[in-house]
Design a protein around this motif. Structure first.
Motif, mmCIF file in Angstrom:
data_model
loop_
_atom_site.group_PDB
_atom_site.id
_atom_site.type_symbol
_atom_site.label_atom_id
_atom_site.label_comp_id
_atom_site.label_asym_id
_atom_site.label_seq_id
_atom_site.Cartn_x
_atom_site.Cartn_y
_atom_site.Cartn_z
ATOM 1 N N LEU A 167 100.225 110.578 -2.772
ATOM 2 C CA LEU A 167 100.979 110.178 -1.822
ATOM 3 C C LEU A 167 101.517 108.968 -2.092
ATOM 4 N N VAL A 168 102.743 108.671 -1.929
ATOM 5 C CA VAL A 168 103.223 107.338 -1.764
ATOM 6 C C VAL A 168 104.227 107.044 -0.708
ATOM 7 N N ALA A 169 104.808 105.926 -0.402
ATOM 8 C CA ALA A 169 105.594 105.835 0.432
ATOM 9 C C ALA A 169 106.932 106.323 0.438
ATOM 10 N N GLY A 170 107.353 107.222 1.115
ATOM 11 C CA GLY A 170 108.549 107.854 0.897
ATOM 12 C C GLY A 170 108.422 109.204 0.208
ATOM 13 N N GLY A 171 107.211 109.675 -0.139
ATOM 14 C CA GLY A 171 107.129 110.845 -0.939
ATOM 15 C C GLY A 171 105.946 111.117 -1.619
ATOM 16 N N GLN A 172 105.797 111.967 -2.699
ATOM 17 C CA GLN A 172 104.830 111.867 -3.648
ATOM 18 C C GLN A 172 105.020 111.831 -4.971
ATOM 19 N N VAL A 173 103.882 111.468 -5.818
ATOM 20 C CA VAL A 173 104.278 111.602 -7.282
ATOM 21 C C VAL A 173 103.199 112.450 -7.941
ATOM 22 N N ILE A 174 103.699 113.248 -8.788
ATOM 23 C CA ILE A 174 103.027 114.141 -9.234
ATOM 24 C C ILE A 174 103.019 113.806 -10.942
ATOM 25 N N ALA A 175 101.956 113.971 -11.439
ATOM 26 C CA ALA A 175 101.893 113.486 -13.149
ATOM 27 C C ALA A 175 100.815 114.267 -13.846
ATOM 28 N N ALA A 176 101.277 114.620 -14.962
ATOM 29 C CA ALA A 176 100.454 115.493 -15.883
ATOM 30 C C ALA A 176 100.718 114.888 -17.173
ATOM 31 N N CYS A 177 99.608 115.379 -18.209
ATOM 32 C CA CYS A 177 99.711 115.103 -19.379
ATOM 33 C C CYS A 177 98.936 116.518 -20.332
ATOM 34 N N HIS A 178 99.717 116.361 -21.743
ATOM 35 C CA HIS A 178 99.144 117.258 -22.692
ATOM 36 C C HIS A 178 99.457 116.563 -23.864
ATOM 37 N N PRO A 179 98.597 116.178 -24.894
ATOM 38 C CA PRO A 179 98.525 115.590 -26.287
ATOM 39 C C PRO A 179 99.678 115.958 -27.075
ATOM 40 N N ASN A 180 100.112 117.447 -26.990
ATOM 41 C CA ASN A 180 101.147 118.068 -27.851
ATOM 42 C C ASN A 180 102.164 118.639 -27.249
ATOM 43 N N ALA A 181 102.800 117.947 -25.865
ATOM 44 C CA ALA A 181 103.912 118.385 -25.066
ATOM 45 C C ALA A 181 105.130 117.396 -25.438
ATOM 46 N N VAL A 182 105.891 118.057 -25.545
ATOM 47 C CA VAL A 182 107.327 117.468 -25.556
ATOM 48 C C VAL A 182 108.333 117.567 -24.477
ATOM 49 N N ARG A 183 107.969 118.518 -23.557
ATOM 50 C CA ARG A 183 108.765 118.576 -22.364
ATOM 51 C C ARG A 183 108.004 119.338 -21.284
ATOM 52 N N ASP A 209 109.739 113.557 -15.941
ATOM 53 C CA ASP A 209 110.210 112.673 -17.137
ATOM 54 C C ASP A 209 108.858 112.225 -17.944
ATOM 55 N N MET A 210 109.412 112.083 -19.395
ATOM 56 C CA MET A 210 108.441 111.833 -20.340
ATOM 57 C C MET A 210 108.472 110.174 -20.192
ATOM 58 N N VAL A 211 107.128 109.525 -20.362
ATOM 59 C CA VAL A 211 106.981 108.238 -20.007
ATOM 60 C C VAL A 211 106.884 107.528 -21.368
ATOM 61 N N GLU A 212 107.762 106.563 -21.901
ATOM 62 C CA GLU A 212 107.716 105.828 -23.005
ATOM 63 C C GLU A 212 107.388 106.858 -24.297
ATOM 64 N N ARG A 213 108.014 108.043 -24.117
ATOM 65 C CA ARG A 213 107.919 109.025 -25.189
ATOM 66 C C ARG A 213 106.784 109.099 -25.778
ATOM 67 N N GLN A 214 105.832 109.261 -24.884
ATOM 68 C CA GLN A 214 104.591 109.594 -24.844
ATOM 69 C C GLN A 214 104.150 111.027 -24.112
ATOM 70 N N PRO A 215 103.099 111.997 -24.441
ATOM 71 C CA PRO A 215 103.112 113.218 -23.827
ATOM 72 C C PRO A 215 102.465 113.012 -22.429
ATOM 73 N N VAL A 216 102.997 112.103 -21.658
ATOM 74 C CA VAL A 216 102.597 111.989 -20.154
ATOM 75 C C VAL A 216 104.004 112.033 -19.515
ATOM 76 N N PHE A 217 103.807 113.032 -18.297
ATOM 77 C CA PHE A 217 105.264 113.452 -17.517
ATOM 78 C C PHE A 217 104.969 113.046 -16.229
ATOM 79 N N ALA A 218 105.945 112.535 -15.501
ATOM 80 C CA ALA A 218 105.840 112.354 -13.895
ATOM 81 C C ALA A 218 107.009 112.619 -13.186
ATOM 82 N N LEU A 219 106.858 112.900 -11.908
ATOM 83 C CA LEU A 219 107.783 113.341 -11.220
ATOM 84 C C LEU A 219 107.705 112.606 -9.755
ATOM 85 N N PHE A 220 108.807 112.104 -9.143
ATOM 86 C CA PHE A 220 108.807 111.770 -7.672
ATOM 87 C C PHE A 220 109.516 112.645 -6.935
ATOM 88 N N LEU A 221 108.842 113.233 -5.700
ATOM 89 C CA LEU A 221 109.606 114.045 -4.644
ATOM 90 C C LEU A 221 109.630 113.201 -3.300
#
Length: 684
Positions: free
Chosen positions: A50-66, A80-92
Motif C-alpha cells: 500500500l502506498v499513497a494513492g493506491g497500491q503497488v504489486i511486484a513479482a519476479c521470475h528469472p526466466n520471465a519475459v512478460r 511493466d518490466m523493470v530495466e529489461r530484467q525479469p522483475v515486473f511491477a504494477l501500480f493500481l
C-alpha cells in the motif's frame, strides 16, 4: 534470485519513466540484495504494498519475459518490466484488497499462471514469535515445518523454518524444478524464522530448504520439522492431522495407570524393523521400544538424528500413517510404544532449540500417541545450533570444557522436557539415564523425584557380565562386586537390561553341535535371565532370542513376573526385596526374597553361580510352611538335565542366614531355583 538493475529513476519496457509509486517500493539497497541472492525479506519488494494513492504489486521470475496480473473480477493488467530484467511491477490507484493471479510468459514459450506467494500474510503471530524466542512455544510444530492450509480461499502449503544467522533461505522442490531463485522465503521481524505460503502445491511433493550461509556457501537441508522423507535429505509434504485414531480406551487407561506399580517388560526393537511389533507376544511383553535410527547398540549412545528427521517416523517415514496404524494396532493388543530419544546431536544453548525439542516431544505424544520416552545419556556434538545448521566444522581448544557446559544445558533442558510431559500428558512414561538426573548443584536426583518414572541401571548388568566372565576362583574373589550394586536404594525404579552377553556365541555353539560348551552357555544364560528377572526393577530385552529352549524359559520367567505383584511392585527397601544371603562367596550362591504387603504370594530365589552342583545346600527361610519349586533353570523342558526338579524341601527349626528356620536344597551347577511360599501356595 531476481536479476534487476535500478537507477535512481526506474524505467519501464518502453524506456519511459517508471511511476514514482513503484520506485517508493523497489528500494535500491533491497533490490540489489535480491539481485545477488542475499535478500532475506523478499516481501519488502515482492507482493502487494500500500502506498499513497493506491497500491503497488511486484513479482519476479528469472526466466520471465512478460507478466500480467489477472484480478478476481476478470480484469487483466499488463505489468511493466523493470530495466529489461525479469522483475515486473504494477501500480493500481486504489487500496482495496483483492485476489489475483500472475500470468507469466517464459523465454521457453511456456506460460504459467499461479497465485502470488508474497501476497499472503504470515501465519505465525507476533505472540507466537515472542514465545518461540523465550523457548515456550510448545506447539510450534502446528505451524513450523510444512502444513496444508487455506488462506483467503486459496489452498496450498505453508512452510516455516528456523535458520539462525544465514544470509537467506529458499524453498526448492519438484514444484519449481529445484531452482533456488524462484521461492525465496521471508524472514520474520523479530527472529530467524523464514516462512512462505505456496499456493497450489499438493501433498506428497518433495522439498528442501536451500540455505546461503554467511560465508556465501549454498547447501540444502531437510526440513527439521518435516514429518516425512522421500529419500536422503528430501522432505515430503504431508498432513499428519487427518488420522482417525480409535484408541481412546487405551489412552484413558494409560492416563489413570500407576506405572510404578504395574509390570513392565519392554521389547527393544532398535536393531529391527518396527513392523516386528505385530509378532511381539502380548502375554510376555507390555511395551516395545523403537528408535529412529537403525543398527544401534542400546549401550552405545550414538547420534540420534542428522538434524532433519526429528519429526519423521522410524523405518524411513515415507508414510506417517503406516507408523500410526502400527501404534494403534499395538494399543489394541495391549502393548505400549516407547520412543528412544537422544539429544546428543543438538546443542541446547538457545531457547529456540529448547522450544524445538519440547515441541518435538509434544508432537510424538499428540500426533502419534507415543506412550513414553527413553532418554539416553546426553553427550555428543558440542557445536552450536548455528554452526550445525550452517554445516561449519568447529575446532575448539577448550573442547572438554565446552562439552561439559553443553552437557549441563542438555540436562537442564531435559528436566524441563520431563516437566512438560508430566503437565501435558499424564501417564506417559519417562525413562532416563542417571547422568541426566544430576541437578545443577551436582547432586544426583533422588528416587522421590516426580519428573521421571524409571532410570537406566546398567551397573547391575555390567557387574553380572563381568562376574560371569570369571572362572570359579574369580567368582569367589569378585562375589561382592556382583552384590554391591544391589545395595543401592531405589531399585524399584530401575530399568534392567536382560540381554545375555554371549548370545551370539551361544547360537554358534548350537550350530556347531558342541554339546558340552552349548550346555554350559545355555545354563549360564538362563541363570543370568533368572537373576535379573528376580531383581527389583522394570525389564527390557533387546536380544533376538532364537534358541527355542532359552526363549521358552525366558518367556515363562517374564509371564511369572507379570502375574505376581511381589515381582513387579515398585516399593522401596524391605517392602519388596529382602536378602537371605548375599555373602556366600565360598559357594558362589546368592539368595533373596521377593514379597509384597498387598499379596499372599512370595518368592525365594536361589542363584547358584558355582560351576559345580551343590548337594543339600542349607538356606534360611522366614517361616514354616510349604516352599514349592515353581521353576528350575535346569529343567529338561528348558534344555537342562532335569536334576533335582522334584525336590520338596522340609522346613526345620534350625537357624541359618540369621533366620530361625531353614531348609536344604540341591542346586545344579549354574542354575536358578525359584520357590513360591505364602498362603497362596499352601493349597497348590
Amino acid at each position: 534470485m531476481a536479476f534487476l538493475c535500478l537507477q535512481r529513476v526506474l524505467h519501464g519496457t518502453g524506456g519511459g519513466e517508471m511511476r514514482y509509486e513503484i520506485g517508493q517500493v523497489l528500494k535500491k539497497d533491497q533490490v540489489m540484495k535480491l539481485v545477488f541472492g542475499k535478500c532475506s525479506v523478499p516481501k519488502q519488494i515482492l507482493g502487494r504494498h500500500l502506498v499513497a494513492g493506491g497500491q503497488v504489486i511486484a513479482a519476479c521470475h528469472p526466466n520471465a519475459v512478460r507478466m500480467r496480473l489477472l484480478a478476481e473480477d476478470g480484469s487483466v493488467y499488463e505489468m511493466d518490466m523493470v530495466e529489461r530484467q525479469p522483475v515486473f511491477a504494477l501500480f493500481l490507484p486504489h487500496r482495496e484488497r483483492f485476489a489475483y493471479q500472475l500470468e507469466m510468459y517464459l523465454r521457453s514459450g511456456e506460460k504459467i499462471v499461479h497465485y502470488d506467494p508474497y501476497s499472503f500474510p504470515c501465519q505465525i503471530t507476533e505472540e507466537e514469535e515472542r514465545e518461540f524466542l523465550r523457548g515456550r512455544w510448545r506447539n510450534a510444530y502446528h505451524k513450523m515445518g510444512c502444513h496444508p492450509m487455506e488462506i483467503d480461499g486459496v489452498r496450498g502449503m505453508y512452510f516455516a523454518v528456523w535458520a539462525p544467522h544465514v544470509q537467506c533461505v529458499s524453498l526448492v522442490g519438484d514444484f519449481n524444478h529445484w531452482d533456488g531463485r524462484l521461492c525465496p522465503m521471508n524472514r520474520m521481524a523479530h527472529c530467524d524464522i523464514y516462512e512462505i505460503f505456496l499456493p497450489g502445491v499438493e501433498e506428497g511433493t518433495g522439498y528442501q530448504y536451500e540455505v546461503k550461509t554467511t560465508e556465501g556457501k549454498i547447501w540444502r537441508v531437510a526440513d527439521p520439522y518435516g514429518v516425512a522423507r522421500e529419500f536422503g535429505k528430501i522432505s515430503k509434504m504431508l498432513n499428519v492431522k487427518s488420522f482417525p485414531w480409535e484408541d481412546s480406551d487405551w489412552m484413558e487407561k494409560r492416563r489413570r495407570a500407576d506405572q510404578r506399580n504395574t509390570p513392565m517388560v519392554i521389547y527393544n526393537i532398535l536393531n529391527r524393523e518396527p513392523e516386528e511389533i505385530e509378532a511381539v507376544p502380548v502375554d510376555v511383553f507390555t511395551h516395545v521400544l523403537i528408535s529412529k535410527k537403525g543398527g544401534r547398540d542400546i549401550l552405545g549412545y550414538r547420534v540420534y538424528s542428522d538434524g532433519g528427521d526429528f519429526f519423521v517416523p522410524p523405518a524411513g517415514g515415507e508414510d506417517p500413517d503406516d507408523f500410526r496404524r502400527m501404534v494403534q494396532n499395538a494399543h489394541r493388543k495391549g502393548i505400549g510404544v516407547l520412543l528412544e530419544v537422544s539429544l546428543e546431536s543438538i546443542s541446547c544453548e538457545k531457547p529456540e532449540v529448547t522450544d524445538f525439542l519440547l515441541s518435538n516431544l509434544l508432537f510424538w505424544m499428540t500426533e502419534y500417541h507415543i506412550d513414553g520416552f527413553v532418554f539416553g545419556e546426553q553427550a555428543g556434538d558440542s557445536r552450536s545450533w548455528d554452526d550445525r545448521f550452517n554445516n561449519i566444522e568447529v575446532k575448539d581448544e577448550a573442547k572438554e570444557t565446552k562439552v561439559s557446559l553443553d552437557t549441563e544445558s542438555r540436562r537442564a533442558m531435559l528436566r524441563q522436557a520431563m516437566g512438560m510431559i508430566r503437565e501435558e500428558a499424564p501417564g506417559v512414561i519417562i525413562i532416563s539415564d542417571e547422568q541426566n538426573l544430576i541437578r545443577p548443584d551436582g547432586a544426583v536426583s533422588d528416587m522421590e523425584d516426580k519428573l521421571f518414572d524409571f532410570s537406566w541401571n546398567f551397573n547391575i548388568k555390567w557387574s553380572l557380565d563381568e562376574y560371569l566372565s570369571c572362572d570359579s576362583a574369580g567368582r569367589r574373589r569378585d562375589h561382592f562386586k556382583l552384590t554391591l550394586p544391589l545395595q543401592k536404594s531405589g531399585l524399584g525404579r530401575s530399568l534392567l537390561l536382560l540381554d545375555y552377553k554371549n548370545m551370539n556365541n551361544l547360537y554358534q555353539t548350537s550350530i556347531d553341535k558342541s554339546e558340552e560348551v552349548y550346555y554350559d552357555m545355555l545354563s549360564e544364560a538362563k541363570l543370568s535371565y533368572a537373576f535379573l528377572t528376580g531383581i527389583p526393577g522394570k525389564k527390557i530385552l533387546s536380544d533376538d532370542v532364537r534358541d527355542d529352549k532359552i526363549k521358552n524359559y525366558l518367556h515363562r520367567l517374564l509371564r511369572m513376573y507379570r502375574t505376581y505383584p511381589s515381582l513387579y511392585e515398585g516399593g522401596e527397601g524391605e517392602q519388596v526385596f529382602e536378602w537371605v544371603n548375599g555373602m556366600d562367596a565360598v559357594s558362589s550362591v546368592i539368595s533373596f526374597i521377593r514379597k509384597s504387603s498387598a499379596s499372599e504370594e512370595h518368592f525365594l530365589f536361589i542363584c547358584n553361580f558355582n560351576t559345580e552342583a551343590l548337594i543339600s545346600y542349607r538356606v534360611g527361610v522366614p517361616a514354616f510352611g510349604r516352599y514349592r519349586l515353581l521353576m528350575s533353570s535346569d529343567a529338561a523342558e528348558f534344555g537342562g538335565k532335569g536334576r533335582f526338579v522334584n525336590q520338596h524341601p522340609a522346613v526345620i527349626r534350625q537357624p541359618c542366614d540369621f533366620r530361625p528356620y531353614s531348609m536344604t536344597v540341591s542346586l545344579p551347577p549354574e542354575s536358578a531355583l525359584i520357590f513360591g511360599f505364602g498362603p497362596a501356595f499352601h493349597s497348590i
